[in-house]
Design an enzyme around this catalytic site. Structure first.
Site, mmCIF file in Angstrom:
data_model
loop_
_atom_site.group_PDB
_atom_site.id
_atom_site.type_symbol
_atom_site.label_atom_id
_atom_site.label_comp_id
_atom_site.label_asym_id
_atom_site.label_seq_id
_atom_site.Cartn_x
_atom_site.Cartn_y
_atom_site.Cartn_z
ATOM 1 N N ASP A 40 -31.873 -35.093 -42.496
ATOM 2 C CA ASP A 40 -32.385 -33.793 -42.088
ATOM 3 C C ASP A 40 -32.712 -33.914 -40.595
ATOM 4 O O ASP A 40 -32.712 -35.015 -40.033
ATOM 5 C CB ASP A 40 -33.642 -33.464 -42.899
ATOM 6 C CG ASP A 40 -34.276 -32.158 -42.476
ATOM 7 O OD1 ASP A 40 -33.548 -31.157 -42.346
ATOM 8 O OD2 ASP A 40 -35.497 -32.139 -42.256
ATOM 9 N N ASP B 68 -35.195 -31.314 -38.447
ATOM 10 C CA ASP B 68 -36.551 -30.899 -38.085
ATOM 11 C C ASP B 68 -37.592 -31.530 -38.992
ATOM 12 O O ASP B 68 -37.522 -31.412 -40.215
ATOM 13 C CB ASP B 68 -36.657 -29.375 -38.145
ATOM 14 C CG ASP B 68 -35.786 -28.710 -37.089
ATOM 15 O OD1 ASP B 68 -36.029 -28.943 -35.900
ATOM 16 O OD2 ASP B 68 -34.861 -27.966 -37.466
#
Length: 225
Positions: free
Chosen positions: A15, A17
């Site tokens: 991922d 953020d």
């Protein structure tokens, strides 16, 4: 001590953020600032509900809570302006352990991808700003899929792009919806919580819940030995 799985790790999907970038707090601050600017109280507790959601789901959440008269497009446009200002004035930073982990993947020659709910524009801009552009073999953004997290499509697309079957991938996530997406894709997931604590549900789906990416590096070293 993390327990290893029988299948070796042949690729890693990140991922972005809250996992690679310490950006979730900035995004929350930008949401609050945009609400204040337009005369709406946007409490941090409400903003946290948007963590890990693709933009279209965030829009639905805001509309459902603030009504049909809420200036949705103006709100998210102002949020983007505030976030860009925070980022461009030096507030964006890497999370602990990112560069040592990427260096390890370089040494092991393991392919790696990003599967993010952010837009292509924001993703490219942020990665370049922190010096991570060019360090991933593939990047799947919200613009590249028809269904965002918690749907497994972003993770399945990322696995295809690096040519590694899901069962030989490791996903790294901070958000609940991200962990759900990886789990639904049949990919082992280690959760590194950022603003959201891991719930019992997420702990049940995760291979492990750890404090930072340094622990992930130790796991990958064992799982590829």
């Amino acid at each position: 001590m993390l327990a290893t799985k029988p299948a070796p790790i042949r690729g890693v999907i990140f991922d972005m953020d809250g996992l690679l970038l310490d950006s979730e707090t900035l995004a929350m601050d930008a949401l609050v600032a945009a609400g204040d600017e337009l005369g709406y109280d946007m409490p941090a507790s409400f903003c946290r509900r948007m963590i890990g959601l693709p933009a279209d789901d965030c829009r639905r959440l805001v509309q459902d809570n603030y009504g049909a008269d809420f200036p949705l497009e103006q709100f998210f446009a102002r949020q983007e302006v505030h976030l860009r200002n925070f980022v461009d004035t030096g507030r964006l930073a890497l999370k602990t352990g990112v560069e040592p982990l990427l260096d390890l993947l370089d040494r092991l020659k393991l392919p790696r991808a990003i599967a993010t709910s952010s837009s292509r524009y924001r993703t490219d801009h942020h990665l370049k700003l922190v010096g991570l552009d060019g360090r991933f073999d593939a990047i799947v953004t919200r613009d590249d899929v028809s269904r965002g997290k918690p749907n497994p499509e972003p993770y399945l697309a990322a696995a295809r792009k690096i040519g590694i079957a899901p069962e030989f991938c490791l996903a790294l996530e901070d958000s609940h919806n991200g962990a759900r997406a990886a789990h639904a894709a049949g990919i082992r997931v280690i959760v590194v919580p950022d603003l959201l604590e891991a719930t019992d549900e997420i702990r049940g789906k995760a291979l492990a819940v750890v404090d930072d990416l340094h622990t992930v590096r130790a796991y990958i070293e064992r799982a590829t030995a």
